[in-house]
Scaffold this active site. Structure first.
Site, mmCIF file in Angstrom:
data_model
loop_
_atom_site.group_PDB
_atom_site.id
_atom_site.type_symbol
_atom_site.label_atom_id
_atom_site.label_comp_id
_atom_site.label_asym_id
_atom_site.label_seq_id
_atom_site.Cartn_x
_atom_site.Cartn_y
_atom_site.Cartn_z
ATOM 1 N N ASP A 350 0.881 -0.983 0.004
ATOM 2 C CA ASP A 350 0.093 0.025 -0.184
ATOM 3 C C ASP A 350 0.918 1.246 0.087
ATOM 4 O OD1 ASP A 350 -2.836 1.441 0.366
ATOM 5 O OD2 ASP A 350 -1.840 1.899 2.233
ATOM 6 N N GLU A 403 1.341 -0.588 -5.129
ATOM 7 C CA GLU A 403 0.354 0.411 -5.353
ATOM 8 C C GLU A 403 1.088 1.623 -5.619
ATOM 9 O OE1 GLU A 403 -3.301 3.181 -3.663
ATOM 10 O OE2 GLU A 403 -1.666 2.222 -2.462
#
Length: 669
Positions: A350, A403
């Site tokens: 993330d 990401e």
């Protein structure tokens, strides 16, 4: 390679350990000392040395709470890293959480505290009571705990995760030989607490447990045709509304859905049914919660001590200190823990951009440049290269996915070639352009045609995953269906055309739960998906259509085996902006069973439509959005079309096909 270097260091360390000698770094240089004998100690001097160097990849087997036995008496060995602490005690339900807990012994040079507590059993709740140099007392959960008390409680629990019998040998062997770039990967992103819920009273959550999720998710994923599941919010976190991105227990599967053994059962079950598992992983930041990592021993330990490096002003969270070898070790060991102990197939990292850029989300004066005056976080770059080298060096087929929302070069390039070494990168640029186009009234799409074609200009610069994730259906962004323009029937037709474009475009695929049947509401972690919508024809037809796309994707090698090469893609017409029609071909390596995609993004029928084709072949219609089972008119169409000689779309041949309003057609040749 980095992983080879690290492996060689480990060999040397083990050799030294066997001789009873170890290497330590002191202010006056490296020297050799005899191993100190402590009868019940699990932390050796070699463990400390490797942890201090940032290369103890199984440090979670030493720090934390471990069931053990000493002189015939069973109990728990506790160890915690707290170098700034004046003293540390273990407290818990065994002493009514009083301050008179078990005093821990300090080990130098790293400031690790340890103690063996006889009589404690699995499931026992505990915390560390840390006395700071200022005389304050902090009750902290164990950073290396394998299990945690269910929220709103914040204690750690003693757990043994070594006893589970795995049954996924076939899957793990197959995975080790897997070529990710050339294999199909269609990911179903799931938040376990809101996929489905039991009817419940006001004081109950209604969560499905891990074992229930295993059975129901497997049945659904197999029915639809996804290859992988990506699970949100697995690492322990105190606040449901964070969706699991505010982690306080990096080594603990959340107790919301059961025990660590239940979680192992679920992963094993997925693997036995040939479903890959990806976990969200959050090494970018952590919350300020009093029981968590923030100011763990009274001072900045896991976070950078300078707020300009150690805090996200917009998110209100702490940033890991990637300069510190022990912190890097904590994170690398954590990644390897999930991949090794829980057989996870991949980690989706993330907020990578927030780690790579020192000024991410910050104004002038809120950040410090690197030693060269730039905004690149050089320590985070080194961390990623080290981490990804170790993961790929394992050779077990596990993946790591970024990401990453910027144009940082070489995210999926090999570390040896100057890249960061990720397996895949989320294609956020494609996602933003795609959604901006799809939200437009069809009248204005002709002036924004390039939003759908631009991604092909960089499609092979990285190994991409095309994503329509949870982030796109929250915070007043609307559900996927309600992003679409027009009346309700138009919205459904638009979304089918958009999904067809996505599944034809190069790149692996990810859809968030609910997107597949056109959820009407925005997603909320507080309720289950609106499964009742499948009683309505429009939503059932949408689910049928997405299932057809998923099955088509797995069936045809041309849709995945050349995702990283222009050899697998050819525009037929990328410039038909006036009619807002796109056509392209996806090729397999053998140039057999290729697919021609045609998509009409306006409500205008084209009964006399012609599409150029590269070969004088027969073209078999294998997917038609106008079919009755997908909510179309159901009009009868030929199944096979002969290419005719004649110039069209800069091709020597063409096929005539009546293209419906918002119609999509896929032909095999």
């Amino acid at each position: 390679m980095l992983w080879e270097y690290a492996a060689e260091c480990d060999k040397i360390a083990l050799s030294l350990q066997k001789t009873g000698l170890f290497a330590v770094s002191g202010k006056r240089g490296r020297h050799m000392e005899k191993k100190e004998e402590r009868p019940w100690c699990m932390i050796t001097e070699m463990d400390q040395y490797l942890f201090g160097q940032g290369t103890h990849y199984e440090i979670y087997k030493k720090l934390g709470a471990h069931l053990t036995e000493y002189e015939g008496e069973k109990g728990v060995y506790f160890a915690v890293w707290a170098p700034h602490a004046k003293g540390v005690r273990v407290v818990g339900e065994f002493n009514c959480w009083g301050s008179d807990g078990y005093r821990m012994n300090r080990l130098e040079p790293l400031g690790i505290y340890e103690v063996f507590v006889p009589g404690l059993e699995e499931g026992c709740m505990y915390k560390y009571l840390i006395e700071t140099e200022k005389g304050d007392y902090l009750y902290k959960a164990d950073p290396f705990a394998f299990y945690a008390e269910k929220r709103p409680g914040t204690a750690s629990r003693v757990a043994d995760i070594s006893g589970f019998t795995w049954h996924d040998d076939r899957w793990m062997t197959k995975r080790a030989g897997w070529n990710a770039a050339e294999s199909p990967m269609s990911i179903y992103e799931v938040h376990p607490g809101s996929w489905k819920r039991h009817p419940h009273e006001e004081d109950e959550d209604g969560f499905y447990n891990y074992r229930e999720l295993a059975a129901e998710l497997t049945e659904y994923i197999k029915k639809m045709g996804y290859t992988h599941i990506e699970l949100m919010g697995i690492a322990e976190h105190p606040f449901d509304g964070s969706w699991g991105y505010q982690v306080t227990g990096y080594f603990a599967p959340t107790s919301r859905y059961g025990t660590p053994e239940d979680f192992q059962y679920m992963i094993d079950y997925f693997h036995k049914h040939n479903i890959g598992v990806i976990l969200d992983w959050v090494p970018a930041h952590f919350p300020r919660d009093a029981h968590g990592l923030a100011n763990f021993d009274g001072e900045a330990l896991y976070e950078h001590p300078d707020s300009r490096r150690g805090e996200h002003p917009d998110w209100g969270t702490k940033i890991f200190n990637y300069e510190k070898s022990e912190v890097r070790n904590f994170l690398i060991a954590n990644a390897l823990f999930w991949l090794g102990e829980y057989h996870i197939d991949g980690l989706r990292v993330d907020a990578v951009a927030s780690m790579l850029y020192l000024d991410y989300g910050k104004q002038d004066g809120q950040w410090l440049p690197n030693k060269y005056g730039g905004n690149e976080n050089l320590d985070a770059v080194w961390f990623f290269k080290h981490l990804n080298s170790i993961i790929h060096g394992r050779g077990d087929g596990s993946m790591i996915i970024a990401e990453e929302s910027t144009a940082w070069p070489g995210v999926t390039k090999d570390v040896d070639d100057g890249g960061l070494g990720f397996t895949f990168k989320w294609n956020m640029g494609w996602m933003n352009d795609f959604l901006e186009y799809m939200k437009l009234d069809p009248y204005f799409r002709k002036d924004n045609h390039n939003k759908m074609t631009f991604a092909m200009s960089y499609a092979y610069s990285e190994n991409y995953i095309l994503v329509l994730s949870h982030d796109e259906v929250v915070h007043l962004k609307c559900s996927m269906l309600n992003k679409m323009p027009g009346y309700l029937d138009d919205k459904f037709a638009n979304l089918k055309a958009g999904y067809t474009f996505m599944f034809g475009h190069p790149g692996k695929k990810l859809l968030f739960m609910g997107n597949e049947f056109a959820q009407l509401q925005e997603w909320s972690e507080a309720r289950e998906l609106d499964w009742f919508l499948l009683k309505e024809d429009r939503h059932l037809h949408m689910q049928n259509y997405v299932r057809a796309l998923l099955q088509l994707y797995k069936k045809y090698r041309c849709l995945y085996e050349l995702d990283d090469s222009w050899d697998g893609f050819q525009w037929i017409n990328a410039d038909d902006s006036y009619r807002s029609i796109f056509s392209f071909v996806r090729y397999s390596k053998t140039k057999r069973k290729n697919l021609l995609f045609v998509m009409n993004f306006t409500p205008m029928e084209r009964p006399d439509y012609r599409v150029g084709v590269p070969k004088k072949k027969k073209y078999e219609l294998v997917l038609d959005s106008d079919a009755e089972e997908y909510g179309g008119s159901g009009r009868k169409r030929a199944k096979v079309y002969d290419a005719k000689k004649g110039s069209c779309d800069n091709q020597k041949y063409y096929v005539e096909y009546p293209l419906s309003a918002y119609g999509t057609a896929v032909f095999e040749f």
